[in-house]
Design a protein around this motif. Structure first.
Motif, PDB file in Angstrom:
ATOM      1  N   VAL A  98      -6.725  41.316  -9.866  1.00  0.00           N
ATOM      2  CA  VAL A  98      -7.948  41.722  -9.099  1.00  0.00           C
ATOM      3  C   VAL A  98      -7.550  42.389  -7.784  1.00  0.00           C
ATOM      4  CG1 VAL A  98     -10.254  40.963  -8.284  1.00  0.00           C
ATOM      5  CG2 VAL A  98      -9.589  40.012 -10.273  1.00  0.00           C
ATOM      6  N   ALA A  99      -6.999  41.672  -6.970  1.00  0.00           N
ATOM      7  CA  ALA A  99      -6.577  41.991  -5.643  1.00  0.00           C
ATOM      8  C   ALA A  99      -5.775  43.672  -5.644  1.00  0.00           C
ATOM      9  CB  ALA A  99      -5.766  41.245  -5.021  1.00  0.00           C
ATOM     10  N   ALA A 100      -4.878  43.517  -6.637  1.00  0.00           N
ATOM     11  CA  ALA A 100      -4.357  44.930  -7.048  1.00  0.00           C
ATOM     12  C   ALA A 100      -5.077  45.978  -7.305  1.00  0.00           C
ATOM     13  CB  ALA A 100      -3.146  44.984  -7.819  1.00  0.00           C
ATOM     14  N   ALA A 101      -6.018  45.810  -8.063  1.00  0.00           N
ATOM     15  CA  ALA A 101      -7.151  46.741  -8.737  1.00  0.00           C
ATOM     16  C   ALA A 101      -7.986  47.111  -7.253  1.00  0.00           C
ATOM     17  CB  ALA A 101      -8.004  46.088  -9.790  1.00  0.00           C
ATOM     18  N   LEU A 102      -8.459  46.239  -6.424  1.00  0.00           N
ATOM     19  CA  LEU A 102      -9.124  46.629  -5.234  1.00  0.00           C
ATOM     20  C   LEU A 102      -8.332  47.675  -4.326  1.00  0.00           C
ATOM     21  CD1 LEU A 102     -11.934  46.201  -3.435  1.00  0.00           C
ATOM     22  CD2 LEU A 102     -10.551  44.243  -2.679  1.00  0.00           C
ATOM     23  N   GLY A 103      -7.307  47.253  -4.436  1.00  0.00           N
ATOM     24  CA  GLY A 103      -6.429  48.278  -3.368  1.00  0.00           C
ATOM     25  C   GLY A 103      -6.291  49.702  -3.975  1.00  0.00           C
ATOM     26  N   ASP A 163     -19.720  50.961 -12.221  1.00  0.00           N
ATOM     27  CA  ASP A 163     -18.912  50.046 -12.874  1.00  0.00           C
ATOM     28  C   ASP A 163     -18.208  50.893 -14.023  1.00  0.00           C
ATOM     29  OD1 ASP A 163     -20.116  47.803 -11.465  1.00  0.00           O
ATOM     30  OD2 ASP A 163     -21.185  47.191 -13.120  1.00  0.00           O
ATOM     31  N   ALA A 164     -18.843  51.846 -14.442  1.00  0.00           N
ATOM     32  CA  ALA A 164     -17.970  52.779 -15.544  1.00  0.00           C
ATOM     33  C   ALA A 164     -16.980  53.640 -14.706  1.00  0.00           C
ATOM     34  CB  ALA A 164     -19.121  53.628 -16.171  1.00  0.00           C
ATOM     35  N   GLU A 165     -17.180  54.256 -13.601  1.00  0.00           N
ATOM     36  CA  GLU A 165     -16.197  54.993 -12.676  1.00  0.00           C
ATOM     37  C   GLU A 165     -15.219  54.080 -12.283  1.00  0.00           C
ATOM     38  OE1 GLU A 165     -18.796  56.760 -10.081  1.00  0.00           O
ATOM     39  OE2 GLU A 165     -18.622  58.623 -11.463  1.00  0.00           O
ATOM     40  N   ILE A 166     -15.336  52.729 -12.009  1.00  0.00           N
ATOM     41  CA  ILE A 166     -14.318  51.819 -11.684  1.00  0.00           C
ATOM     42  C   ILE A 166     -13.430  51.458 -12.935  1.00  0.00           C
ATOM     43  CG2 ILE A 166     -13.781  49.537 -10.887  1.00  0.00           C
ATOM     44  CD1 ILE A 166     -16.158  49.862  -8.993  1.00  0.00           C
ATOM     45  N   LEU A 170      -9.478  51.872 -13.263  1.00  0.00           N
ATOM     46  CA  LEU A 170      -8.560  50.970 -13.641  1.00  0.00           C
ATOM     47  C   LEU A 170      -7.530  51.019 -14.985  1.00  0.00           C
ATOM     48  CD1 LEU A 170     -10.941  47.907 -12.606  1.00  0.00           C
ATOM     49  CD2 LEU A 170      -8.969  48.903 -11.348  1.00  0.00           C
ATOM     50  N   ARG A 171      -8.608  51.828 -15.988  1.00  0.00           N
ATOM     51  CA  ARG A 171      -7.874  52.085 -17.256  1.00  0.00           C
ATOM     52  C   ARG A 171      -6.910  53.095 -17.117  1.00  0.00           C
ATOM     53  NH1 ARG A 171      -7.312  49.182 -21.416  1.00  0.00           N
ATOM     54  NH2 ARG A 171      -7.970  51.061 -23.155  1.00  0.00           N
ATOM     55  N   GLN A 172      -7.007  54.071 -16.305  1.00  0.00           N
ATOM     56  CA  GLN A 172      -5.908  54.900 -16.114  1.00  0.00           C
ATOM     57  C   GLN A 172      -4.791  54.358 -15.476  1.00  0.00           C
ATOM     58  OE1 GLN A 172      -8.310  57.893 -13.908  1.00  0.00           O
ATOM     59  NE2 GLN A 172      -8.709  58.794 -15.639  1.00  0.00           N
ATOM     60  N   GLY A 173      -5.091  53.191 -14.548  1.00  0.00           N
ATOM     61  CA  GLY A 173      -3.960  52.567 -13.927  1.00  0.00           C
ATOM     62  C   GLY A 173      -3.155  51.813 -14.682  1.00  0.00           C
TER      63      GLY A 173
END
Length: 237
Positions: A98-103, A163-166, A170-173
């Motif tokens: 979660v922290a990595a995703a936030l970054g 939420d969809a754009e996030i 995240l999926r692209q990551g």
């Protein structure tokens, strides 16, 4: 010792000691001629072990660990202890993800939309994904679109679009759907990305505290088990 003598060290009531005795947290106690329970220093060590375990494992599992010990089923006790460490490691990994995703999101926050909610087709075009993808995300709890009462059609308001754009980022990551859902749940609970930063710090503090509690509980239990291996010490002799 009387129940009150055991209770005094920990600020407990005598009734709490009786309850722990009945639950199997303490080993069986002898009775006086008048029927009163008689506790030994061994019971005091069992109580210290239980209370230390409870801080890291919770009341139910700490009780089950002590009951397993007292019926001689150390395998079950060790399994409960091992399971707690496995669960803590999984939670620690989730917090790191979660922290990595936030970054990864901090570089470019989604631009909020104005106007009426988007349809599934409009949102799919905005994101460059298939409408089926949005439905899959909904199935996994990533998106929570509103439904028109008359038509049943989905409507994606500003929060849902965010939420969809996030989720797309995240999926692209390379994040899995379950990870995306966990992240968005944390984001919603915290109230936004800035609040989530504080939430993550508090989460880390809780993980650290629980790790210490598990270590302390293990040390107390080890002391008690060592005493059980030396029967002459059970009564404090």
């Amino acid at each position: 010792m009387r129940p009150v003598d055991l209770a005094r060290e920990h600020g407990l009531s005598a009734q709490a000691i009786r309850n722990y005795d009945a639950a199997g947290v303490l080993p069986p106690a002898e009775r006086s001629a008048a029927g009163y329970r008689r506790y030994t220093p061994g019971h005091a060590r069992a109580l210290r072990a239980f209370l230390a375990l409870r801080a890291g494992h919770g009341h139910r599992d700490a009780t089950e660990i002590m009951r397993a010990v007292h019926r001689g089923d150390l395998e079950s006790a060790y399994r409960l202890i091992d399971a707690a460490h496995v669960a803590l490691l999984a939670e620690r990994d989730t917090r790191t993800e979660v922290a990595a995703a936030l970054g990864g999101l901090s570089a470019g926050a989604p631009v909020p939309i104005a106007g009426p909610p988007l349809t599934v087709g409009e949102l799919a075009r905005r994101l460059g994904v298939h409408a089926a993808t949005l439905r899959t995300w909904e199935t996994h709890g990533i998106l929570r679109p509103a439904r028109d009462r008359a038509t049943g059609y989905r409507g994606y308001g500003p929060d849902c679009v965010r939420d969809a754009e996030i989720a797309r980022q995240l999926r692209q990551g390379g994040h899995r759907l379950a990870q995306v859902a966990q992240f968005l749940d944390a984001l919603r609970s915290a109230g936004g990305a800035q609040a989530l930063t504080a939430f993550l710090a508090a989460w880390q503090d809780r993980l650290t505290a629980r790790s210490r509690h598990l270590l302390t509980g293990a040390a107390r239990l080890d002391t008690y088990l060592a005493m059980l291996d030396r029967p002459h010490q059970r009564d404090g002799s």
